[in-house]
Design an enzyme around this catalytic site. Structure first.
Site, PDB file in Angstrom:
ATOM      1  N   MET A 125       0.834  -1.210   0.000  1.00  0.00           N
ATOM      2  CA  MET A 125       0.000   0.000   0.000  1.00  0.00           C
ATOM      3  C   MET A 125       0.870   1.263   0.000  1.00  0.00           C
ATOM      4  SD  MET A 125      -2.982  -0.674   2.811  1.00  0.00           S
ATOM      5  CE  MET A 125      -4.053  -2.105   2.841  1.00  0.00           C
ATOM      6  N   PRO A 128       6.477   6.144  -1.186  1.00  0.00           N
ATOM      7  CA  PRO A 128       7.377   7.148  -0.604  1.00  0.00           C
ATOM      8  C   PRO A 128       6.676   8.450  -0.212  1.00  0.00           C
ATOM      9  CG  PRO A 128       8.461   6.061  -2.433  1.00  0.00           C
ATOM     10  CD  PRO A 128       7.057   5.547  -2.414  1.00  0.00           C
ATOM     11  N   ILE A 157       7.516  -2.131   3.017  1.00  0.00           N
ATOM     12  CA  ILE A 157       6.698  -3.321   2.771  1.00  0.00           C
ATOM     13  C   ILE A 157       7.198  -4.504   3.609  1.00  0.00           C
ATOM     14  CG2 ILE A 157       5.773  -4.884   1.030  1.00  0.00           C
ATOM     15  CD1 ILE A 157       4.926  -1.850   0.844  1.00  0.00           C
ATOM     16  N   THR A 158       6.361  -4.916   4.555  1.00  0.00           N
ATOM     17  CA  THR A 158       6.660  -6.080   5.389  1.00  0.00           C
ATOM     18  C   THR A 158       6.696  -7.338   4.527  1.00  0.00           C
ATOM     19  OG1 THR A 158       5.533  -5.021   7.239  1.00  0.00           O
ATOM     20  CG2 THR A 158       5.884  -7.395   7.392  1.00  0.00           C
ATOM     21  N   GLN A 243      -9.161  -5.979  10.984  1.00  0.00           N
ATOM     22  CA  GLN A 243      -8.410  -7.131  11.494  1.00  0.00           C
ATOM     23  C   GLN A 243      -6.927  -6.814  11.606  1.00  0.00           C
ATOM     24  OE1 GLN A 243      -9.713 -11.184  10.846  1.00  0.00           O
ATOM     25  NE2 GLN A 243      -7.783 -11.625   9.799  1.00  0.00           N
ATOM     26  N   GLU A 244      -6.391  -6.049  10.648  1.00  0.00           N
ATOM     27  CA  GLU A 244      -4.971  -5.701  10.694  1.00  0.00           C
ATOM     28  C   GLU A 244      -4.663  -4.887  11.953  1.00  0.00           C
ATOM     29  OE1 GLU A 244      -1.501  -3.477   8.035  1.00  0.00           O
ATOM     30  OE2 GLU A 244      -3.546  -3.600   7.266  1.00  0.00           O
ATOM     31  N   HIS A 340      15.385  -1.651  34.934  1.00  0.00           N
ATOM     32  CA  HIS A 340      16.552  -2.518  34.714  1.00  0.00           C
ATOM     33  C   HIS A 340      17.863  -1.771  34.983  1.00  0.00           C
ATOM     34  CE1 HIS A 340      13.938  -5.498  32.760  1.00  0.00           C
ATOM     35  NE2 HIS A 340      14.978  -6.303  32.661  1.00  0.00           N
ATOM     36  N   GLY A 366      -1.769   2.319  10.081  1.00  0.00           N
ATOM     37  CA  GLY A 366      -2.462   3.577  10.365  1.00  0.00           C
ATOM     38  C   GLY A 366      -1.929   4.161  11.658  1.00  0.00           C
ATOM     39  N   THR A 367      -1.412   5.382  11.609  1.00  0.00           N
ATOM     40  CA  THR A 367      -0.832   5.993  12.803  1.00  0.00           C
ATOM     41  C   THR A 367      -1.889   6.176  13.896  1.00  0.00           C
ATOM     42  OG1 THR A 367      -1.312   8.261  12.105  1.00  0.00           O
ATOM     43  CG2 THR A 367       0.779   7.301  11.351  1.00  0.00           C
TER      44      THR A 367
END
Length: 381
Positions: A125, A128, A157-158, A243-244, A340, A366-367
């Site tokens: 999707m 740049p 792109i994953t 769903q994503e 830690h 989506g941010t």
């Protein structure tokens, strides 16, 4: 009290998956992070054991089970590390486009290999110059006889390097008004002339997750690779984003749970001023605050997953979960690293990797600012 969606079958499945990951993932994960790539061999092993696309119909090689099994897979992979997200994207984001919108012939051609891991998928999707504004993508696919001629560039792109099958958002009608009506989805297969990979992107975190640029230069794609109908691509993407985004919320929740437990274990074993760090009131209050936020997040998330599985429209609530749980996970990472001490900044400690990996969850799918815009719109504001 009965769980809102998990049954004994899901728990048995989880135990089998954990046993598999103990052997095939945990011992190799640090090396994958160093190599900046999860091996394809791991994908095929996942497929052999039935851990890819479990909800695909049996006719196409899947198990035809409910989405709760996918939730289990995503939770257990997140425990290994957030860099495993490419598998969740394949199982629960890209393949559902095929199961929902592909023709019978397309399903027969593509789905069985997606289930076995022989075919790895990606969703292209982002460009740049275009992220969340999908109506204004510039990649074009102009029909020429029996083909579409695809031109454009995609980024972030994953599964970009490993992918064999890429669902590409493009403009089949660049002059359409309103603009979103010109968007279509076209499936591009590895090896098609004119399709190439750009850079494998060097990210702050998610080191073993392959993220890349994809380039299409006069790429001739058979018209049979159109997914669904021309001009409906934008609507298809909106349909699948629920769903994503729910997947991102699941990952953030599990990451927060894992960071909390890791930190509890650490402060109990680490001593300062003659006593375990866990005995200091500041430490206890910080952990109590985190534990409360995380428990509330889990309660909200579980009922939301159950409603999603029941087919309800929960776009508003999913948008809430996506932004709230990712921000909660970011805060948890910061607080846990602080607890830690100096060791939290060392790569040998898991919290350092979590601290690097979690921030992007507030950006992709989506941010969080877009999530708030969606919620505001749905509130009638």
């Amino acid at each position: 009290m009965k769980h809102p969606y998990l049954t004994d079958d899901h728990q048995m499945f989880r135990q089998a998956l954990r046993k598999f990951l103990d052997k095939e993932a945990y011992p190799h994960f640090d090396q994958w992070e160093k190599d900046r790539m999860i091996t394809r061999e791991f994908w095929t092993k996942m497929g052999e054991q039935g851990f890819l696309c479990p909800d695909v119909e049996e006719a196409y090689g899947g198990s035809g089970v409910d989405w709760g099994f996918s939730v289990v897979i995503n939770e257990e992979l997140e425990k290994v590390g957030t860099s495993m997200i490419g598998i969740g994207l394949h199982n629960d984001v890209v393949v559902p486009y095929l199961t929902a919108f592909a023709t019978k012939e397309q399903k027969e051609r593509w789905l069985p290999k997606c289930v076995t891991g022989e075919t790895i998928t990606a969703l292209a999707m982002t460009e740049p110059g275009t992220g969340s504004d999908l109506a204004n993508i510039r990649t074009t696919a102009i029909k020429d006889g029996d083909h579409y001629v695809l031109n454009g560039q995609k980024t972030f792109i994953t599964n970009g390097i490993h992918s064999d099958l890429v669902v590409v958002a493009c403009k089949t009608d660049p002059k359409a008004e309103p603009k979103h009506k010109g968007v279509s989805l076209i499936v591009v297969e590895r090896g098609i002339e004119g399709f190439s990979r750009g850079r494998k992107l060097d990210k702050v975190g998610l080191h073993s997750q392959d993220t890349a640029e994809l380039i299409f230069e006069d790429c001739r794609v058979p018209k049979e690779n159109l997914l669904g109908e021309e001009g409906k691509g934008f609507l298809y993407m909106m349909d699948k984003l629920q769903q994503e985004r729910l997947l991102v919320a699941i990952g953030a929740q599990v990451a927060a749970e894992d960071m909390l437990q890791t930190t509890i274990d650490y402060v109990k074993s680490r001593k300062a001023f003659g006593q375990p760090v866990s005995k200091f009131q500041n430490t206890q209050f910080k952990l109590v605050e985190m534990a409360t936020e995380i428990e509330m997040g889990r309660t909200f998330l579980d009922q939301l997953i159950a409603r999603h599985m029941a087919g309800e429209d929960v776009v508003t609530e999913v948008s809430m979960a996506k932004w709230k749980l990712t921000e909660m996970a970011k805060d948890t990472a910061s607080s846990c690293m602080q607890l830690h001490g100096g060791y939290g900044y060392m790569e040998e400690y898991k919290i350092a990797r979590r601290y690097r990996d979690i921030p992007v969850s507030a950006i992709y799918a989506g941010t969080n600012e877009i999530m708030k815009t969606i919620i505001a719109k749905n509130m009638g504001l």
